[in-house]
Design a protein around this motif. Structure first.
Motif, PDB file in Angstrom:
ATOM      1  N   UNK A   1       0.840  -1.129   0.124  1.00 22.50           N
ATOM      2  CA  UNK A   1       0.413   0.361  -0.502  1.00 22.50           C
ATOM      3  C   UNK A   1       0.546   1.249   0.503  1.00 22.50           C
TER       4      UNK A   1
ATOM      5  N   UNK B   1       0.788   5.882  -0.217  1.00 22.68           N
ATOM      6  CA  UNK B   1       0.246   6.900   0.174  1.00 22.68           C
ATOM      7  C   UNK B   1      -0.875   7.513  -0.689  1.00 22.68           C
ATOM      8  N   UNK B   2      -1.607   7.106  -1.407  1.00 25.35           N
ATOM      9  CA  UNK B   2      -2.355   7.842  -3.145  1.00 25.35           C
ATOM     10  C   UNK B   2      -2.593   8.881  -3.197  1.00 25.35           C
TER      11      UNK B   2
ATOM     12  N   UNK C   1      -2.360   9.056 -15.149  1.00 28.00           N
ATOM     13  CA  UNK C   1      -2.655   8.114 -14.991  1.00 28.00           C
ATOM     14  C   UNK C   1      -1.697   7.167 -14.431  1.00 28.00           C
ATOM     15  N   UNK C   2      -0.603   8.128 -14.345  1.00 29.73           N
ATOM     16  CA  UNK C   2       0.690   7.007 -12.989  1.00 29.73           C
ATOM     17  C   UNK C   2       2.212   7.817 -13.544  1.00 29.73           C
ATOM     18  N   UNK C   3       2.862   6.948 -11.806  1.00 32.51           N
ATOM     19  CA  UNK C   3       3.943   7.793 -11.599  1.00 32.51           C
ATOM     20  C   UNK C   3       4.874   7.065 -11.453  1.00 32.51           C
TER      21      UNK C   3
ATOM     22  N   UNK D   1      -4.678   5.486 -10.330  1.00 34.39           N
ATOM     23  CA  UNK D   1      -3.433   5.792 -10.203  1.00 34.39           C
ATOM     24  C   UNK D   1      -1.808   5.124 -10.117  1.00 34.39           C
ATOM     25  N   UNK D   2      -1.692   4.256 -11.103  1.00 34.06           N
ATOM     26  CA  UNK D   2      -0.073   3.232 -11.957  1.00 34.06           C
ATOM     27  C   UNK D   2       1.085   4.104 -10.388  1.00 34.06           C
ATOM     28  N   UNK D   3       1.799   2.844 -10.556  1.00 35.09           N
ATOM     29  CA  UNK D   3       2.591   3.433  -9.210  1.00 35.09           C
ATOM     30  C   UNK D   3       3.931   2.295 -10.106  1.00 35.09           C
ATOM     31  N   UNK D   4       5.335   2.537 -10.601  1.00 35.32           N
ATOM     32  CA  UNK D   4       6.525   1.590 -11.018  1.00 35.32           C
ATOM     33  C   UNK D   4       6.212   0.621  -9.573  1.00 35.32           C
ATOM     34  N   UNK D   5       5.871   0.373  -8.992  1.00 35.83           N
ATOM     35  CA  UNK D   5       6.184  -0.206  -7.701  1.00 35.83           C
ATOM     36  C   UNK D   5       6.793  -1.566  -7.867  1.00 35.83           C
TER      37      UNK D   5
ATOM     38  N   UNK E   1       9.434  -0.210  -7.430  1.00 36.01           N
ATOM     39  CA  UNK E   1       9.836   0.868  -6.186  1.00 36.01           C
ATOM     40  C   UNK E   1      10.698  -0.095  -5.309  1.00 36.01           C
TER      41      UNK E   1
ATOM     42  N   UNK F   1      -1.020   3.390   5.229  1.00 37.58           N
ATOM     43  CA  UNK F   1      -1.439   4.202   3.754  1.00 37.58           C
ATOM     44  C   UNK F   1      -3.131   4.489   3.730  1.00 37.58           C
TER      45      UNK F   1
ATOM     46  N   UNK G   1       4.189   1.823   1.866  1.00 38.22           N
ATOM     47  CA  UNK G   1       5.732   2.644   1.506  1.00 38.22           C
ATOM     48  C   UNK G   1       4.906   4.153   1.289  1.00 38.22           C
TER      49      UNK G   1
ATOM     50  N   UNK H   1       5.592   8.305   0.679  1.00 41.02           N
ATOM     51  CA  UNK H   1       6.332   9.005   0.602  1.00 41.02           C
ATOM     52  C   UNK H   1       6.475  10.636   0.603  1.00 41.02           C
TER      53      UNK H   1
END
Lengths: 149, 257
Positions: free
Chosen positions: A2, A4-5, A56-58, B1-5, B8, B30, B66, B68
């Motif tokens: 998870x 913190x979006x 859309x993404x990060x 929202x996507x993240x390059x998990x 990461x 979170x 995570x 940030x």
């Protein structure tokens, strides 16, 4: 995992270090180039649909590699799988160089190395530790030993 | 929202240095909505740069969460459990609950609060910028000091040309095959320095006053700096040569019959 979006969304709304509309191809999307608003904030690269406020993404830019691609393009890949590339297409060669330079400096790890480098150089010139004067010489993140060559 | 998990996670587990580690009690990471109550859960926390990871245990191979750490403040707090030393990470974002964490003792609490409150990218960037300025000033005064002995000044500047010190870095890992090694952190700093001021807290404010470039924002990269000092030396040298030439001319004139 998870994360913190909401806070990350707030970060995406902060002033950008660099922002532009670029062509973007995600790793698995083959040849489909989409027009995206791409925004660099701290060590994150956010990408948006051009008509939407929410990204859309990060991409977290730690342990990444920025590579020049043909025709004003560049790609970002990550250490864990260098074959997986996020490709970007710029409007000009100049813009491409600007983005590559900015992205290569956009990581915390790069900042850390810069800091250790400057600290070392200042000590050579002045004989004093600049961080001691700032009262932060003991912090783990600023130690020379944290620099692995 | 996507993240390059995946990347990461890879970064979280890589051997790049951790800035702080330890066990902390947590009441939900979170995305949890409930108010902290009960004994919570003890997890292993790893701070890397501006990222705070938590793991099931010290040996955990997959991060549980995570956080940030951009745009947040860290404050001491009351824990729902006695004998715990709590603090919160509070974000200035809509609809976000502060994260409550607790350390075993006051020393650990203080160390965590310190490390977390200085973890933002903006803070790091400010310190780097401050040192950039300091180095420029130090070299400048060195160059001035050697101004009367320009030769010494020039050779010293030359020997310190930093091009060899910092090769093969690319976002924190070396890239042996990269034909375009990144040099020093230089001119290409993005224009958005304003964003660094967004997450200024505490100690960073101390740096702001001096952090602003006293000369010109454009002189903070090495190649510019090098030319800039070079100019000064060239000028000194020109003056010296002119004087020397005048001296020679005068001497010649005198020697003329």
């Amino acid at each position: 995992m998870r994360y913190n979006e909401k806070e990350l969304l707030a970060l995406s709304r902060q002033p950008a270090d660099l922002a532009a509309e670029l062509g973007m191809r995600a790793p698995k999307k083959g040849n489909v180039v989409k027009r995206r608003l791409v925004k660099l904030v701290a060590n994150f690269l956010f990408y948006f649909r051009t008509d939407e406020a929410e990204p859309i993404g990060a991409l977290l830019l730690e342990h990444c590699r920025v590579t020049k691609e043909e025709s004003s393009g560049f790609s970002i890949s990550f250490l864990e799988d260098t074959e997986r590339k996020y490709r970007f297409e710029c409007w000009s060669e100049e813009q491409c160089q600007e983005w590559m330079a900015a992205l290569r400096r956009a990581s915390y790890e790069f900042m850390r190395r810069s800091l250790v480098f400057y600290r070392n150089e200042i000590q050579k010139v002045t004989g004093k530790d600049p961080l001691e004067q700032l009262g932060i010489s003991e912090e783990a993140r600023f130690q020379l030993s944290s620099l692995k060559a | 929202m996507k993240l390059n998990e995946r990347s990461v996670t890879h970064y979280a587990l890589s051997d790049s240095p951790a800035d702080h580690t330890g066990f902390l009690r947590t009441w939900g990471g979170p995305g949890t909505l409930s108010t902290p109550s009960g004994p919570g859960r003890r997890c292993w926390f790893v701070l890397k740069g501006n990222l705070l990871f938590s793991f099931e245990s010290r040996e955990g191979r997959a991060p549980l969460s995570l956080v940030v750490l951009e745009g947040c403040t860290v404050e001491l707090a009351e824990a729902p459990v006695p004998e715990e030393f709590a603090f919160t990470i509070r974000f200035d974002a809509p609809g976000v609950r502060p994260y409550l964490l607790a350390a075993d003792g006051p020393a650990a609490q203080e160390a965590w609060v310190k490390a977390l409150s200085r973890a933002s990218f903006g803070y790091m960037r400010l310190v780097v910028r401050e040192l950039e300025n300091q180095l420029r000033d130090a070299r400048q005064s060195l160059a001035l000091h050697h101004g009367s002995l320009w030769k010494a000044g020039a050779s010293r500047c030359k020997s310190q040309a930093p091009n060899h010190c910092f090769r093969g870095l690319e976002n924190g890992h070396s890239a042996p095959n990269d034909s375009n090694p990144v040099g020093l952190p230089d001119c290409s700093r993005p224009s958005g320095w304003a964003s660094a001021e967004w997450d200024l807290q505490g100690p960073a404010n101390l740096l702001l006053g001096r952090g602003q470039s006293p000369v010109s924002p454009e002189t903070s990269c090495f190649s510019t700096l090098h030319n800039w000092y070079g100019q000064e030396i060239m000028e000194l040298r020109r003056g010296w040569l002119q004087r020397a030439q005048r001296g020679t001319l005068e001497l010649e004139n005198k020697n003329r019959p």
